[in-house]
Design a protein around this motif. Sequence first.
Motif: not given
Length: 306
Positions: A134-144, A147-154, A157-167
């Motif tokens: 529908r034409g929405a711009k995707l963040p860098t994390l979702l480009l490519g 289907e991309k897998p979740c980049p955080w494996n646990s 890791e997910f909580l540790r990245a809470e304030h990261s640029t990607e999150m």
Amino acid sequence: MTISCFIKGVLCADSVKLVAAETGTLIDKCRPSRTEGCSRSEGSYFLSALIFAAFIVLLPKPLHAIPLSNADVLRIGKKIWQNECNGTIAGLTSWNEGEDFASLGIGHFIWYPKGRRGPFEESFPKVVSFISKRGAKLPTLLLGTGEKPCPWNSRTEFLRAEHSTEMNQLRRFLTDTIDLQAEFLIARLESALPKMLAEAAPSDRANVKTQFERLTKTPQGCYALIDYVNFKGEGVLHTERYQGQGWGLLQVLEAMHGTSDAGAVDEFARSAKAVLTRRVQNSPPERHESRWLSGWIRRVNSYNGG
């Protein structure tokens, strides 16, 4: 091209292929030829055109189209966001304790890490594809591609990245596409009716369709359907049963028998509460599902403003 010329062209075609009888979509397969022509008289064209028009009128109409205004779609999306995430931006990116996947967006769509799969359907990549188309711009994390897998494996890791640029980019993307996520949920509901009718007993199918259509006649009824199918599923999987009884949308609709459009949402809420209470009563004692029932009932009460 005039309508009469179009009809003439179709009727002169070697074949007409019906590709979507449910929606009455036709693709003509005319074989081009410089030497062959139509030999029918103009009178026969007129008669054939009438027959063709009658055929179009008699084609089955879509069973499950749900018309909603843009304002209604956004309103429903915000209600579901409140139900799943308490209406918070932080709630749009969650990873619940004890789970092997992230839960993202207003519907807490599941996203598995690479190589990980579980008993639940992964829906977040489908949401991303839906939104991207529908034409929405995707963040860098979702480009490519793909289907991309979740980049955080646990969860750690997910909580540790809470304030990261990607999150932060992911949260902004999810905040900016509330309406498109709601559209995805509507599309899921539209595909649910054929599944439910296929699963229901033949004697119940007409009633299930009637109850579904009663609810789709108002935005509040649409909200109830959309939220419940996201919340507890279509009710068509035999793995989602306790003592042979399910708790999905199908089971809620089967227990309804009213005819008044005005009372549809109230009846749906009553039926949903009864179905969820039955689930808890039928559940294995070790699951302690009674701890969740009050929250489920509060959610269902939002369907009719209770």
